[in-house]
Design an enzyme around this catalytic site. Structure first.
Site, PDB file in Angstrom:
ATOM      1  N   CYS A  47       0.853  -1.234   0.116  1.00 55.13           N
ATOM      2  CA  CYS A  47      -0.064  -0.096   0.021  1.00 55.13           C
ATOM      3  C   CYS A  47       0.812   1.261  -0.203  1.00 55.13           C
ATOM      4  CB  CYS A  47      -0.899  -0.109   1.240  1.00 55.13           C
ATOM      5  SG  CYS A  47      -2.083   1.520   1.130  1.00 55.13           S
ATOM      6  N   ASP A  49       0.414   3.802   1.600  1.00 58.81           N
ATOM      7  CA  ASP A  49       0.485   4.612   3.055  1.00 58.81           C
ATOM      8  C   ASP A  49       1.707   4.757   3.539  1.00 58.81           C
ATOM      9  OD1 ASP A  49       0.083   4.545   5.818  1.00 58.81           O
ATOM     10  OD2 ASP A  49      -1.930   4.202   5.413  1.00 58.81           O
ATOM     11  N   ARG A  51       2.721   4.891   6.458  1.00 55.54           N
ATOM     12  CA  ARG A  51       3.123   4.269   7.477  1.00 55.54           C
ATOM     13  C   ARG A  51       3.527   2.811   7.213  1.00 55.54           C
ATOM     14  NH1 ARG A  51      -2.756   5.040  10.012  1.00 55.54           N
ATOM     15  NH2 ARG A  51      -2.988   4.515   7.970  1.00 55.54           N
ATOM     16  N   HIS A 103      -1.966  -3.899   5.044  1.00 56.14           N
ATOM     17  CA  HIS A 103      -2.009  -3.582   6.549  1.00 56.14           C
ATOM     18  C   HIS A 103      -3.230  -3.272   6.842  1.00 56.14           C
ATOM     19  CE1 HIS A 103      -2.783   0.903   5.670  1.00 56.14           C
ATOM     20  NE2 HIS A 103      -2.490   0.703   4.593  1.00 56.14           N
ATOM     21  N   CYS A 106      -6.092  -0.069   6.769  1.00 57.20           N
ATOM     22  CA  CYS A 106      -6.076   0.635   5.408  1.00 57.20           C
ATOM     23  C   CYS A 106      -7.077   1.315   5.006  1.00 57.20           C
ATOM     24  CB  CYS A 106      -5.846  -0.672   4.251  1.00 57.20           C
ATOM     25  SG  CYS A 106      -5.535  -0.080   2.866  1.00 57.20           S
TER      26      CYS A 106
HETATM   27 CO    CO Z   1      -3.560   1.139   3.086  1.00 55.61          CO
END
Ligand code: CO
Length: 207
Positions: A47, A49, A51, A103, A106
């Protein structure tokens, strides 16, 4: 990060200088070696993302991992970007371990559990709505909303790993006798740990 947002980017450049100097100190040969070639052992589809930075969470170094990231770690068979990464990773770099890592928490998966909305991101996660519909019975049986969300994250990873195993690139590699593994993992934002979903594909299977 500094208070002044105007200069935020300068922080990155300054940190890059520090990082480069530290890497030179710790491993003087690293950049010399990496400038010649790359031999990554892993292909990561994760992803976007912020993080979930692949190298940091796996303790790997530049050169270890060939990486493709998008919202909700999707493997869409019309996505030339993703397919190019997989093709190059498998056929040129010779990578045998392909990892789809989602994750918990998400945002893309969460959005797909909510009402329809406009914009490109809505189209992008369209398939997750279909996945949720395919697994409606199992998901509806989970009363706790957060657990249902967690489960859809896991199911989405399993489906994307499955879809990756169905690409012509991966099927051809298996047909040629390559010992290719397609893994499905989920990273936990709350504990920083990766869970192996145990959905690894090691050969072509009929649906
Ligand atoms: Co995500």
């Amino acid at each position: 990060m500094p208070e002044n947002k105007e200069d935020l980017h300068k922080t990155l450049l300054a940190r890059n200088q520090e990082w480069s100097a530290r890497m030179h100190r710790e491993n003087p040969e690293l950049f010399t070696e990496l400038s010649k070639h790359q031999h990554p052992f892993f292909l990561w589809i994760g992803c976007a993302d912020s993080r979930v930075p692949p190298n940091q969470i796996t303790g790997t170094m530049p050169g270890d991992m060939f990486i493709h990231r998008n919202i909700a770690n999707m493997v869409i068979h019309t996505d030339l970007n993703m397919l190019s990464v997989v093709d190059y990773g498998v056929n040129v770099l010779g990578i045998d371990h392909l990892i789809v890592c989602g994750h918990y928490g998400c945002g893309g998966v969460k959005a797909a559990m909510g009402p329809e909305f406009g914009g490109a991101a809505s189209y992008w996660i369209r398939e997750i709505r279909d996945i949720a519909r395919m697994h409606k019975e199992e998901l509806d049986a989970i009363v706790d909303e957060e657990k249902r969300f967690d489960r859809l994250v896991e199911i989405n990873v399993a489906e994307q790993a499955y879809d990756l195993s169905r690409t012509a690139i991966v099927r051809d590699a298996w047909a040629k006798g390559r010992n290719l593994h397609v893994h499905g993992w989920v990273y936990g934002l709350k504990d920083g740990l990766i869970k192996d979903l145990g959905v690894t594909h090691t050969r072509y299977t009929e649906a």
